[in-house]
Design an enzyme around this catalytic site. Structure first.
Site, PDB file in Angstrom:
ATOM      1  N   ARG A 236      12.989 134.186 -16.662  1.00  0.00           N
ATOM      2  CA  ARG A 236      12.586 135.283 -17.573  1.00  0.00           C
ATOM      3  C   ARG A 236      13.377 135.301 -18.878  1.00  0.00           C
ATOM      4  NH1 ARG A 236      12.305 137.988 -12.616  1.00  0.00           N
ATOM      5  NH2 ARG A 236      10.146 138.110 -11.931  1.00  0.00           N
TER       6      ARG A 236
ATOM      7  N   LYS B  23       9.256 130.920 -33.127  1.00  0.00           N
ATOM      8  CA  LYS B  23       7.964 130.527 -32.557  1.00  0.00           C
ATOM      9  C   LYS B  23       8.206 129.323 -31.660  1.00  0.00           C
ATOM     10  CE  LYS B  23       4.397 131.983 -35.800  1.00  0.00           C
ATOM     11  NZ  LYS B  23       3.394 131.528 -36.787  1.00  0.00           N
TER      12      LYS B  23
ATOM     13  N   GLU C 228       6.678 121.706 -46.686  1.00  0.00           N
ATOM     14  CA  GLU C 228       7.054 123.086 -46.319  1.00  0.00           C
ATOM     15  C   GLU C 228       7.998 123.697 -47.367  1.00  0.00           C
ATOM     16  OE1 GLU C 228       5.636 124.780 -44.000  1.00  0.00           O
ATOM     17  OE2 GLU C 228       4.823 123.299 -42.600  1.00  0.00           O
TER      18      GLU C 228
ATOM     19  N   LYS D 104      11.961 131.820 -45.710  1.00  0.00           N
ATOM     20  CA  LYS D 104      11.428 132.036 -44.360  1.00  0.00           C
ATOM     21  C   LYS D 104      12.138 133.212 -43.683  1.00  0.00           C
ATOM     22  CE  LYS D 104       9.600 130.266 -40.220  1.00  0.00           C
ATOM     23  NZ  LYS D 104       9.009 129.184 -39.494  1.00  0.00           N
TER      24      LYS D 104
ATOM     25  N   GLU E 195       4.420 138.318 -36.624  1.00  0.00           N
ATOM     26  CA  GLU E 195       3.245 137.953 -37.425  1.00  0.00           C
ATOM     27  C   GLU E 195       2.133 138.994 -37.338  1.00  0.00           C
ATOM     28  OE1 GLU E 195       2.503 133.738 -37.440  1.00  0.00           O
ATOM     29  OE2 GLU E 195       0.471 134.051 -38.203  1.00  0.00           O
TER      30      GLU E 195
ATOM     31  N   ARG F 100       4.101 137.834 -42.245  1.00  0.00           N
ATOM     32  CA  ARG F 100       4.456 136.467 -41.833  1.00  0.00           C
ATOM     33  C   ARG F 100       3.304 135.492 -42.057  1.00  0.00           C
ATOM     34  NH1 ARG F 100       8.229 134.566 -36.710  1.00  0.00           N
ATOM     35  NH2 ARG F 100       7.944 132.332 -37.029  1.00  0.00           N
TER      36      ARG F 100
ATOM     37  N   ASN G 270       1.667 130.731 -43.813  1.00  0.00           N
ATOM     38  CA  ASN G 270       0.571 129.795 -43.523  1.00  0.00           C
ATOM     39  C   ASN G 270      -0.120 129.290 -44.779  1.00  0.00           C
ATOM     40  OD1 ASN G 270       1.003 129.869 -40.792  1.00  0.00           O
ATOM     41  ND2 ASN G 270      -0.330 131.640 -40.484  1.00  0.00           N
TER      42      ASN G 270
ATOM     43  N   HIS H 194      -1.807 126.061 -44.691  1.00  0.00           N
ATOM     44  CA  HIS H 194      -1.917 125.692 -43.277  1.00  0.00           C
ATOM     45  C   HIS H 194      -3.319 125.910 -42.703  1.00  0.00           C
ATOM     46  CE1 HIS H 194       2.349 125.443 -43.662  1.00  0.00           C
ATOM     47  NE2 HIS H 194       2.552 125.180 -42.382  1.00  0.00           N
TER      48      HIS H 194
ATOM     49  N   HIS I 158      -4.340 122.780 -40.907  1.00  0.00           N
ATOM     50  CA  HIS I 158      -4.591 122.648 -39.459  1.00  0.00           C
ATOM     51  C   HIS I 158      -5.985 122.084 -39.209  1.00  0.00           C
ATOM     52  CE1 HIS I 158      -1.344 125.861 -38.412  1.00  0.00           C
ATOM     53  NE2 HIS I 158      -0.839 124.638 -38.414  1.00  0.00           N
TER      54      HIS I 158
ATOM     55  N   HIS J 186       1.458 116.577 -40.063  1.00  0.00           N
ATOM     56  CA  HIS J 186       1.408 118.008 -40.394  1.00  0.00           C
ATOM     57  C   HIS J 186       1.695 118.245 -41.881  1.00  0.00           C
ATOM     58  CE1 HIS J 186       1.699 122.308 -39.778  1.00  0.00           C
ATOM     59  NE2 HIS J 186       2.885 122.309 -40.350  1.00  0.00           N
TER      60      HIS J 186
HETATM   61  N1  GLY Z   1       5.531 128.051 -39.445  1.00  0.00           N
HETATM   62  C1  GLY Z   1       5.037 129.351 -39.674  1.00  0.00           C
HETATM   63  C2  GLY Z   1       5.805 130.437 -38.986  1.00  0.00           C
HETATM   64  O1  GLY Z   1       6.871 130.181 -38.430  1.00  0.00           O
HETATM   65  O2  GLY Z   1       5.363 131.559 -38.983  1.00  0.00           O
END
Ligand code: GLY
Length: 373
Positions: A124, A146, A188, A230, A240, A244, A248, A251, A255, A267
């Site tokens: 957990r 993430k 990035e 960031k 997000e 946040r 993107n 992206h 994507h 990427h």
């Molecule tokens: N790579 C995008 C984020 O971490 O939200």
């Protein structure tokens, strides 16, 4: 060395530091000791990073009395599966890792995502730290919590938000990266500049391709500047729910391009082409001036990245990939655009407008004309 604090709104106890500096890896033992004492330590890496960074680090930790188990995974995106996480967790139980143990992710985005996810679900949730060894991971994936793995039906479909205790980014480890991997990281960094740091944009413009050299003394500050963009965003919107999403930029189409190319396009290169289109959309719908749009496109190209969608990817397959990725809802796709360099907005675009614009961009590419007039 630069220390940036990522302060999470309403969760100060989960806030953490990013340390960025040449040679910073030699302080790993000190930083771990500052975090407290742990029952067991496990370093997760891949077979490529192992001899270059992980083994020397392991020796160093051992010399300071931090006995650390080593877990080596195959390199590459194909490793990012639930099976890998289950195997890793199984090995942790065999070695008696408990809730007071610490994992250390030493590698690129794949290793960071797997380790973070294993740490999120093992018993957990246990603690982990990120030691990113690619530029892309140093400025993006290692920050913000993430974590996750892929499913056959799509990337990152299983995952959790689980923040690390610390991120340690050492530009010295970037020397062995192939040039394309450095370019991926710069996609990035350019994104961060375009959505939130005009000053960083000017520095990138001035330095251009010199930055692809991992010995460039400017690199440390540039990584730190990109990380602060960031951190600023994540600190206000960890999960997000809104802001946040601006991370993107480039992206959404990026994507779709990766998926439409069956992941043959990396990427960073896909995001660069996605940013190229997003810059054109920004001129069309967000009031970005032609001068700023041209500067943005020319910076992306200066770093050796594409600004155009590849000729063999047609508009329909991109729209299908956007649909499949649930990016189109009720005929609308929400895009991150920039109204000026350093200022991001979210803008809804209808599928029909999108189809028209993409077709126009492809048409200009085929006729050799650069972008919208
Ligand atoms: N790579 C995008 C984020 O971490 O939200």
């Amino acid at each position: 060395m630069q220390r940036i604090r990522l302060t999470l709104e309403g969760r100060k106890d989960s806030s953490y530091d990013l340390l960025i500096g040449r040679g910073i890896l030699s302080s790993l033992h000190r930083e771990i000791q500052r975090l407290g004492s742990f029952s067991f330590y496990g370093l997760v890496t891949d077979e490529v990073v192992r001899p270059l960074v992980a083994e020397p680090l392991l020796e160093e930790l051992k010399s300071y009395g931090i006995k650390t188990a080593l877990f080596t995974l195959p390199a590459g995106e194909a490793t990012k599966t639930m099976d890998t996480v289950v195997d890793l967790c199984h090995e942790l139980t065999t070695l008696s890792f408990d809730r007071k143990s610490l994992l250390i992710a030493v590698g690129g985005g794949v290793i960071g995502d797997i380790t973070g996810f294993a740490a999120a679900i093992y018993m957990r949730g246990i603690r982990y730290i990120q030691v990113p060894t690619t530029l892309l991971a140093q400025v993006d994936s290692a920050i913000g919590g993430k974590t996750g793995v892929d499913l056959p039906s799509g990337k990152n479909l299983l995952g959790a938000f689980h923040q690390p205790l610390l991120v340690l980014a050492d530009p010295d480890v970037l020397g062995t990266l192939p040039p394309d991997a450095m370019r991926d990281g710069f996609a990035e960094i350019i994104k961060s500049a375009l959505i939130g740091q005009p000053k960083l944009f000017s520095i990138l413009e001035m330095e251009g391709a010199n930055l692809l050299n991992a010995d460039n003394p400017m690199l440390e500050n540039i990584i730190a500047d990109a990380c602060s963009v960031k951190c600023r965003v994540v600190s206000q919107d960890e999960l997000e729910a809104g802001l946040r999403r601006i991370l993107n930029f480039g992206h959404t189409l990026g994507h779709a391009l990766e998926a439409a190319s069956n992941y043959k396009i990396s990427h960073g290169h896909a995001v660069a082409a996605g940013m190229g289109a997003a810059v054109q959309f920004s001129r069309q719908w967000a009031g970005l001036t032609s001068d700023e749009a041209d500067r943005a496109l020319s910076l992306i190209r200066k770093l050796g990245l594409p600004t155009e969608l590849p000729a063999d990817v047609d508009v329909n397959s991109l729209l299908v990939a956007l649909e499949r990725d649930k990016k189109i809802q009720a005929g609308i796709c929400h895009f991150v655009l920039i109204s000026k360099i350093g200022q991001a907005i979210i803008h809804p675009i209808s599928v029909e407008d999108l189809r028209q614009s993409l077709t126009q961009i492809q048409g200009f590419r085929d006729s050799g004309i650069q972008g919208f007039q």
